[in-house]
Design a protein around this motif. Sequence first.
Motif, PDB file in Angstrom:
ATOM      1  N   MET A   2       0.820  -1.195   0.011  1.00 34.62           N
ATOM      2  CA  MET A   2       0.052  -0.121   0.050  1.00 34.62           C
ATOM      3  C   MET A   2       0.916   1.229   0.142  1.00 34.62           C
ATOM      4  SD  MET A   2      -2.928  -1.154  -0.165  1.00 34.62           S
ATOM      5  CE  MET A   2      -3.998   0.135   0.200  1.00 34.62           C
ATOM      6  N   GLY A   3       2.163   1.249   0.224  1.00 36.04           N
ATOM      7  CA  GLY A   3       2.852   2.210   0.595  1.00 36.04           C
ATOM      8  C   GLY A   3       4.243   2.050   1.082  1.00 36.04           C
ATOM      9  N   TYR A   4       4.647   3.136   1.778  1.00 36.78           N
ATOM     10  CA  TYR A   4       6.016   3.013   2.627  1.00 36.78           C
ATOM     11  C   TYR A   4       5.971   3.025   4.061  1.00 36.78           C
ATOM     12  CZ  TYR A   4       7.299   3.920  -1.992  1.00 36.78           C
ATOM     13  OH  TYR A   4       7.722   3.647  -3.656  1.00 36.78           O
ATOM     14  N   LEU A   5       6.575   2.514   4.749  1.00 37.35           N
ATOM     15  CA  LEU A   5       6.515   2.141   6.235  1.00 37.35           C
ATOM     16  C   LEU A   5       7.959   2.721   6.723  1.00 37.35           C
ATOM     17  CD1 LEU A   5       4.663   1.440   8.523  1.00 37.35           C
ATOM     18  CD2 LEU A   5       5.472  -0.792   8.183  1.00 37.35           C
ATOM     19  N   VAL A   6       7.891   3.686   7.673  1.00 39.75           N
ATOM     20  CA  VAL A   6       9.397   4.139   8.417  1.00 39.75           C
ATOM     21  C   VAL A   6       9.058   4.010   9.850  1.00 39.75           C
ATOM     22  CG1 VAL A   6      10.746   5.991   8.588  1.00 39.75           C
ATOM     23  CG2 VAL A   6       9.675   5.711   6.469  1.00 39.75           C
ATOM     24  N   ILE A  20       3.342   6.175   4.625  1.00 34.62           N
ATOM     25  CA  ILE A  20       2.943   7.142   3.589  1.00 34.62           C
ATOM     26  C   ILE A  20       2.268   6.134   2.427  1.00 34.62           C
ATOM     27  CG2 ILE A  20       4.118   8.762   1.912  1.00 34.62           C
ATOM     28  CD1 ILE A  20       6.373   9.193   4.004  1.00 34.62           C
ATOM     29  N   PRO A  21       1.319   6.463   2.304  1.00 30.72           N
ATOM     30  CA  PRO A  21       0.563   5.729   1.209  1.00 30.72           C
ATOM     31  C   PRO A  21       1.132   5.968  -0.315  1.00 30.72           C
ATOM     32  CG  PRO A  21      -0.786   7.771   1.622  1.00 30.72           C
ATOM     33  CD  PRO A  21       0.394   7.488   2.882  1.00 30.72           C
ATOM     34  N   ARG A  22       1.224   5.121  -1.157  1.00 32.64           N
ATOM     35  CA  ARG A  22       1.638   4.896  -2.662  1.00 32.64           C
ATOM     36  C   ARG A  22       0.722   6.073  -3.344  1.00 32.64           C
ATOM     37  NH1 ARG A  22       4.571   1.228  -4.094  1.00 32.64           N
ATOM     38  NH2 ARG A  22       3.567  -0.170  -2.578  1.00 32.64           N
ATOM     39  N   ARG A  23       1.427   6.831  -4.404  1.00 28.50           N
ATOM     40  CA  ARG A  23       0.819   7.624  -4.913  1.00 28.50           C
ATOM     41  C   ARG A  23      -0.352   7.120  -6.003  1.00 28.50           C
ATOM     42  NH1 ARG A  23       5.224  12.188  -6.842  1.00 28.50           N
ATOM     43  NH2 ARG A  23       5.615  13.462  -4.928  1.00 28.50           N
ATOM     44  N   LYS A  24      -1.139   8.171  -6.122  1.00 27.77           N
ATOM     45  CA  LYS A  24      -2.137   7.408  -6.996  1.00 27.77           C
ATOM     46  C   LYS A  24      -1.685   6.759  -8.485  1.00 27.77           C
ATOM     47  CE  LYS A  24      -6.913   8.512  -8.915  1.00 27.77           C
ATOM     48  NZ  LYS A  24      -7.834   9.689  -9.075  1.00 27.77           N
ATOM     49  N   CYS A  77       0.910  14.341   2.574  1.00 27.18           N
ATOM     50  CA  CYS A  77       1.145  13.168   1.538  1.00 27.18           C
ATOM     51  C   CYS A  77      -0.057  12.126   2.052  1.00 27.18           C
ATOM     52  CB  CYS A  77       2.491  12.440   1.578  1.00 27.18           C
ATOM     53  SG  CYS A  77       3.059  12.331   3.308  1.00 27.18           S
ATOM     54  N   GLY A  78      -0.809  12.624   2.912  1.00 25.83           N
ATOM     55  CA  GLY A  78      -2.016  11.729   3.312  1.00 25.83           C
ATOM     56  C   GLY A  78      -1.357  10.680   4.447  1.00 25.83           C
ATOM     57  N   GLY A  79      -0.310  10.814   4.990  1.00 25.55           N
ATOM     58  CA  GLY A  79       0.422   9.914   5.780  1.00 25.55           C
ATOM     59  C   GLY A  79      -0.039   9.712   7.155  1.00 25.55           C
ATOM     60  N   SER A  80       0.293   9.070   8.070  1.00 23.95           N
ATOM     61  CA  SER A  80      -0.054   8.852   9.269  1.00 23.95           C
ATOM     62  C   SER A  80       1.087   8.785  10.238  1.00 23.95           C
ATOM     63  CB  SER A  80      -1.109   7.749   9.529  1.00 23.95           C
ATOM     64  OG  SER A  80      -0.417   6.443   9.136  1.00 23.95           O
ATOM     65  N   LEU A  81       0.995   8.914  11.394  1.00 24.22           N
ATOM     66  CA  LEU A  81       1.928   8.519  12.239  1.00 24.22           C
ATOM     67  C   LEU A  81       1.306   7.937  13.670  1.00 24.22           C
ATOM     68  CD1 LEU A  81       5.108  11.156  13.622  1.00 24.22           C
ATOM     69  CD2 LEU A  81       3.247   9.985  15.290  1.00 24.22           C
ATOM     70  N   SER A  82       2.016   6.657  14.260  1.00 25.26           N
ATOM     71  CA  SER A  82       1.668   5.995  15.429  1.00 25.26           C
ATOM     72  C   SER A  82       2.554   6.095  16.470  1.00 25.26           C
ATOM     73  CB  SER A  82       0.511   4.952  15.117  1.00 25.26           C
ATOM     74  OG  SER A  82       1.599   4.045  14.512  1.00 25.26           O
ATOM     75  N   ILE A  83       2.161   6.015  17.640  1.00 23.71           N
ATOM     76  CA  ILE A  83       3.243   5.383  18.632  1.00 23.71           C
ATOM     77  C   ILE A  83       2.844   4.529  19.619  1.00 23.71           C
ATOM     78  CG2 ILE A  83       4.759   6.635  20.437  1.00 23.71           C
ATOM     79  CD1 ILE A  83       3.888   9.477  19.233  1.00 23.71           C
ATOM     80  N   PRO A  90       3.500  -1.245  -7.136  1.00 26.78           N
ATOM     81  CA  PRO A  90       4.402  -1.648  -6.048  1.00 26.78           C
ATOM     82  C   PRO A  90       5.760  -1.869  -6.818  1.00 26.78           C
ATOM     83  CG  PRO A  90       2.432  -2.766  -5.790  1.00 26.78           C
ATOM     84  CD  PRO A  90       2.224  -1.936  -6.993  1.00 26.78           C
ATOM     85  N   GLY A  91       6.713  -1.294  -6.222  1.00 26.38           N
ATOM     86  CA  GLY A  91       7.991  -1.500  -7.009  1.00 26.38           C
ATOM     87  C   GLY A  91       8.741  -0.472  -7.737  1.00 26.38           C
ATOM     88  N   VAL A  92       7.748   0.543  -8.088  1.00 24.63           N
ATOM     89  CA  VAL A  92       8.125   1.535  -9.080  1.00 24.63           C
ATOM     90  C   VAL A  92       8.276   2.976  -8.059  1.00 24.63           C
ATOM     91  CG1 VAL A  92       7.276   3.377 -10.628  1.00 24.63           C
ATOM     92  CG2 VAL A  92       6.597   0.937 -10.711  1.00 24.63           C
TER      93      VAL A  92
END
Length: 207
Positions: free
Chosen positions: A136-140, A194-198, A175-181, A202-204
Motif C-alpha cells: 500500500m505504500g512505505y513504512l518508516v 506514507i501511502p503510495r501515490r495514485k 502526503c496523506g500519511g499517518s504517525l502512530s506511537i 508496487p516496486g516503482v
Amino acid sequence: MERALIQSRVAIMLSQIQPHFLYNALAAIKALCAKDPETAREAITRFSKYLRGNMDSLSHEPLITFDRELAHMKNYLYIEELRFGDDIRVEYDITASRFLIPVLTIQPLVENAIRYGITQKEGGGTIVISSAETEMGYLVKVSDDGVGFDPKRATNDDRSHVGIENTRKRLETLCGGSLSIRSAAGGTVVEIFIPRRKGQEPGVRSV
C-alpha cells in the motif's frame, strides 16, 4: 495559503530543535578542539551541513526524498554521538529510500528517542531506524529500547507533544500519511506510513 501554513509548521519545528541542540553541539566541538582537532574539524563540517539543511528546509519544497532526509538526520546524529559516546547506538534497516517524505520528519522522532528514551536509561540504548516498501505504500519506523513512557501522559511535555503533533499534521496534509506511537517500559516505537501515490505500482519509485 496551505504552503504558508506548512512553512510556519517547519519554522516551529526548527525552533523546537535548535536552541538546546545548538548550545550542546558547540560545547562538544569546543571540547574536541584541543584534544582531537581532526575530529573537531569533521564535527564542524557535519554541523555546518546540518545547519544548511535546516535553512534549506525553509526555502525548498516541503516534500523531499527519504534518502535526503536520512542524510540530514545522520549529520544530527553525528553530533549527538560525540556528546553521548557509547550511550547512543544506532542501527539501520533501510530497504526503501526513493520516496517522498515531509522535510524534518525523522529528526524530531530520533531526538525524542535520545532525550526521553535511551539517555534516561543507565548505560544508554539503541535506536533502530528502518524503512520498507509495502503493498500500500512505505513504512518508516524509529524504535528505541529506552525507558518508554505513557502516551496518554505525554501531553504534559509541551515541547515533545508539539513536535510530534507538528510532524503528524504535516504528514497528513502533504502526503496523506499517518504517525502512530507505541510505548511501554522498555522502549518506544514510532511508525510512519506514507501511502503510495495514485497510479503508482508496487516496486516503482515515487521520485
